[in-house]
Design a protein around this motif. Structure first.
Motif, PDB file in Angstrom:
ATOM      1  N   PRO A 103       0.845  -1.202   0.000  1.00  0.00           N
ATOM      2  CA  PRO A 103       0.000   0.000   0.000  1.00  0.00           C
ATOM      3  C   PRO A 103       0.877   1.247   0.000  1.00  0.00           C
ATOM      4  O   PRO A 103       1.915   1.289   0.664  1.00  0.00           O
ATOM      5  CB  PRO A 103      -0.790  -0.133   1.304  1.00  0.00           C
ATOM      6  N   CYS A 104       0.456   2.252  -0.745  1.00  0.00           N
ATOM      7  CA  CYS A 104       1.308   3.421  -0.966  1.00  0.00           C
ATOM      8  C   CYS A 104       0.435   4.667  -1.068  1.00  0.00           C
ATOM      9  O   CYS A 104      -0.661   4.627  -1.642  1.00  0.00           O
ATOM     10  CB  CYS A 104       2.109   3.215  -2.261  1.00  0.00           C
ATOM     11  N   GLN A 105       0.895   5.764  -0.481  1.00  0.00           N
ATOM     12  CA  GLN A 105       0.200   7.047  -0.627  1.00  0.00           C
ATOM     13  C   GLN A 105       1.184   8.179  -0.410  1.00  0.00           C
ATOM     14  O   GLN A 105       2.275   7.994   0.142  1.00  0.00           O
ATOM     15  CB  GLN A 105      -0.981   7.150   0.338  1.00  0.00           C
ATOM     16  N   GLU A 106       0.782   9.375  -0.841  1.00  0.00           N
ATOM     17  CA  GLU A 106       1.619  10.558  -0.676  1.00  0.00           C
ATOM     18  C   GLU A 106       0.953  11.559   0.256  1.00  0.00           C
ATOM     19  O   GLU A 106      -0.261  11.763   0.205  1.00  0.00           O
ATOM     20  CB  GLU A 106       1.877  11.216  -2.033  1.00  0.00           C
ATOM     21  N   ALA A 107       1.764  12.191   1.097  1.00  0.00           N
ATOM     22  CA  ALA A 107       1.281  13.228   2.013  1.00  0.00           C
ATOM     23  C   ALA A 107       2.481  14.023   2.488  1.00  0.00           C
ATOM     24  O   ALA A 107       3.572  13.477   2.661  1.00  0.00           O
ATOM     25  CB  ALA A 107       0.544  12.617   3.200  1.00  0.00           C
ATOM     26  N   GLY A 108       2.292  15.322   2.684  1.00  0.00           N
ATOM     27  CA  GLY A 108       3.346  16.161   3.216  1.00  0.00           C
ATOM     28  C   GLY A 108       4.595  16.190   2.367  1.00  0.00           C
ATOM     29  O   GLY A 108       5.687  16.430   2.875  1.00  0.00           O
ATOM     30  N   GLY A 109       4.448  15.939   1.068  1.00  0.00           N
ATOM     31  CA  GLY A 109       5.608  15.919   0.185  1.00  0.00           C
ATOM     32  C   GLY A 109       6.435  14.664   0.298  1.00  0.00           C
ATOM     33  O   GLY A 109       7.580  14.626  -0.157  1.00  0.00           O
ATOM     34  N   MET A 110       5.866  13.590   0.888  1.00  0.00           N
ATOM     35  CA  MET A 110       6.581  12.331   1.057  1.00  0.00           C
ATOM     36  C   MET A 110       5.786  11.176   0.474  1.00  0.00           C
ATOM     37  O   MET A 110       4.559  11.223   0.414  1.00  0.00           O
ATOM     38  CB  MET A 110       6.850  12.060   2.543  1.00  0.00           C
ATOM     39  N   VAL A 111       6.493  10.145   0.056  1.00  0.00           N
ATOM     40  CA  VAL A 111       5.880   8.908  -0.430  1.00  0.00           C
ATOM     41  C   VAL A 111       5.936   7.893   0.708  1.00  0.00           C
ATOM     42  O   VAL A 111       7.021   7.501   1.153  1.00  0.00           O
ATOM     43  CB  VAL A 111       6.612   8.353  -1.664  1.00  0.00           C
ATOM     44  N   PHE A 112       4.763   7.494   1.193  1.00  0.00           N
ATOM     45  CA  PHE A 112       4.653   6.543   2.292  1.00  0.00           C
ATOM     46  C   PHE A 112       4.302   5.153   1.763  1.00  0.00           C
ATOM     47  O   PHE A 112       3.522   5.013   0.814  1.00  0.00           O
ATOM     48  CB  PHE A 112       3.551   6.965   3.261  1.00  0.00           C
ATOM     49  N   ILE A 113       4.843   4.134   2.408  1.00  0.00           N
ATOM     50  CA  ILE A 113       4.418   2.756   2.143  1.00  0.00           C
ATOM     51  C   ILE A 113       4.018   2.109   3.461  1.00  0.00           C
ATOM     52  O   ILE A 113       4.400   2.564   4.544  1.00  0.00           O
ATOM     53  CB  ILE A 113       5.521   1.924   1.434  1.00  0.00           C
ATOM     54  N   PHE A 114       3.222   1.057   3.356  1.00  0.00           N
ATOM     55  CA  PHE A 114       2.780   0.299   4.519  1.00  0.00           C
ATOM     56  C   PHE A 114       3.402  -1.086   4.402  1.00  0.00           C
ATOM     57  O   PHE A 114       2.903  -1.940   3.664  1.00  0.00           O
ATOM     58  CB  PHE A 114       1.247   0.201   4.545  1.00  0.00           C
ATOM     59  N   PRO A 115       4.515  -1.345   5.098  1.00  0.00           N
ATOM     60  CA  PRO A 115       5.247  -2.598   4.880  1.00  0.00           C
ATOM     61  C   PRO A 115       4.678  -3.805   5.621  1.00  0.00           C
ATOM     62  O   PRO A 115       5.144  -4.918   5.413  1.00  0.00           O
ATOM     63  CB  PRO A 115       6.643  -2.271   5.414  1.00  0.00           C
ATOM     64  N   GLY A 116       3.668  -3.598   6.474  1.00  0.00           N
ATOM     65  CA  GLY A 116       3.109  -4.699   7.245  1.00  0.00           C
ATOM     66  C   GLY A 116       1.974  -5.396   6.533  1.00  0.00           C
ATOM     67  O   GLY A 116       1.953  -5.524   5.307  1.00  0.00           O
ATOM     68  N   ASP A 117       0.996  -5.836   7.301  1.00  0.00           N
ATOM     69  CA  ASP A 117      -0.169  -6.544   6.771  1.00  0.00           C
ATOM     70  C   ASP A 117      -1.018  -5.576   5.957  1.00  0.00           C
ATOM     71  O   ASP A 117      -1.587  -4.635   6.511  1.00  0.00           O
ATOM     72  CB  ASP A 117      -0.980  -7.116   7.938  1.00  0.00           C
ATOM     73  N   PRO A 118      -1.126  -5.753   4.640  1.00  0.00           N
ATOM     74  CA  PRO A 118      -1.864  -4.783   3.819  1.00  0.00           C
ATOM     75  C   PRO A 118      -3.335  -4.669   4.196  1.00  0.00           C
ATOM     76  O   PRO A 118      -3.946  -3.632   3.937  1.00  0.00           O
ATOM     77  CB  PRO A 118      -1.682  -5.317   2.395  1.00  0.00           C
TER      78      PRO A 118
END
Length: 378
Positions: A118-133
């Protein structure tokens, strides 16, 4: 990284530097403007290589950075439409991670794909969710300082520090280390004002008393000139609160009237398989002074000042990591109660080291000597 957390409180004999950060949270891996349209870049979360892909149209997506064919990095490939093609044989993967094309096979003979995050952008950053999707939608992003508030000007930074992420939490939480920064900040003393804690957070409050005349220019222009009067019952300087809300950390500075004048957001992302290196993503938001354009004039000076402070912190934390490496474990003798509680929080919320091994805590030298002396007296 393992997603199996310690149940209840972690055993006291476990070495904190062998506890991985919990993966079931959102972590930034890159700044948004580092990833241009039609490009892909490679990043790491612990031992996991991750390719961030920005197609020419549509949102960023994140895939395991290994082609299912020969395991070479997909981040070295070519973005084509809403897919990325491996640089070796041209295998293509969409945002779902499924292999959607092998140029020399028929469409009905496609192999399995790669893991997607899972991936999203906020605050000028690219976030990923490395745990249980399956948990991603229920887990919120952290507050990102005042990045969207026009009353503040925000500086961002992302230095790499060769240390375990827990050293970085401890460094910021323990404001008693200001002695380290005496050449940059002058002679100041941190006053501990109290603490709060809960299931997933610990917060400490301080005021800074200046006991020397030296004060950095950028600090003076933003916060005013500080003096310390030892006869004053209550300090009038700003109140600094440092909070770890697992796994993120923040710092807030309020003036004597209680108004927020500075906020820091920081998160430390392990970027090596052994966890002994971390990428720090930070946002520093400063309230704009009433004088127009003053913040823009002093911004370069503030940048130099904060860079020097962080370089001193980086050097000392890497020294701590080297000591851990050389001694084969944690021999720290911690006496500050807040840091002890922080360590408990990081231990309790973390997960066992991803290779299945968790080092046993070693007794500090003074405790070992006391035990030997007691046996000798007997």
């Amino acid at each position: 990284m393992s997603s199996t957390s310690f149940s209840g409180s972690a055993p006291s004999h476990i070495d904190l530097r062998q506890v991985d950060i919990a993966p079931d949270f959102w972590y930034p891996l890159a700044w948004s403007d580092d990833l241009k349209r039609g490009q892909t870049i490679g990043r790491r979360f612990g031992k996991e290589p991750i390719a961030l892909v920005r197609p020419r149209e549509g949102a960023v997506f994140a895939l395991e950075d290994r082609c299912a064919h020969r395991q070479v990095p997909l981040s070295k490939g070519r973005v084509e439409g809403e897919s990325v093609q491996c640089c070796y044989h041209g295998w293509a993967y969409g945002r779902s991670g499924r292999c959607i094309d092998v140029p020399y096979l028929g469409k009905g003979k496609l192999p399995n794909g790669v893991r997607t995050y899972p991936c999203q952008e906020a605050g000028g950053m690219v976030f990923i969710f490395p745990g249980d999707p399956a948990k991603a939608e229920a887990v919120p992003l952290p507050p990102l300082a005042q990045v969207d508030n026009p009353a503040f000007k925000t500086r961002r930074f992302s230095p790499m520090v060769k240390c375990h992420y827990t050293f970085m939490h401890e460094n910021l939480m323990d404001m008693n280390h200001q002695f380290l920064h005496r050449r940059q900040m002058g002679q100041i003393r941190a006053r501990f004002m109290g603490q709060d804690q809960g299931e997933n957070f610990i917060e400490a409050r301080y005021s800074f008393a200046r006991i020397g005349k030296q004060q950095p220019l950028a600090e003076r222009l933003i916060f005013g000139k500080h003096h310390d009067n030892p006869n004053r019952a209550q300090p009038v300087e700003e109140i600094v609160s440092v909070r770890t809300t697992y796994p993120y950390q923040s710092l807030h500075i309020h003036d004597k009237d209680g108004d927020l004048i500075m906020e820091l957001f920081s998160v430390y992302v392990p970027n090596s398989a052994d966890g002994m290196s971390s990428q720090n993503f930070g946002l520093l938001s400063v309230l704009r002074p009433k004088t127009p354009f003053l913040i823009d004039l002093i911004w370069p000076a503030l940048g130099v000042f904060t860079n020097r402070i962080f370089e001193e912190d980086r050097e000392i934390m890497e020294m701590e990591q080297r000591a851990w490496n050389e001694q084969g474990g944690d021999r720290n003798v911690e006496v500050f109660p807040v840091v002890k509680k922080l360590r408990d929080l990081l231990m309790r919320c973390g997960v066992p080291h991803s290779d299945g091994s968790v080092a046993v805590h070693q007794q500090p030298r003074d405790e070992t000597l006391k035990r030997h002396e007691a046996l000798s007296d007997a």
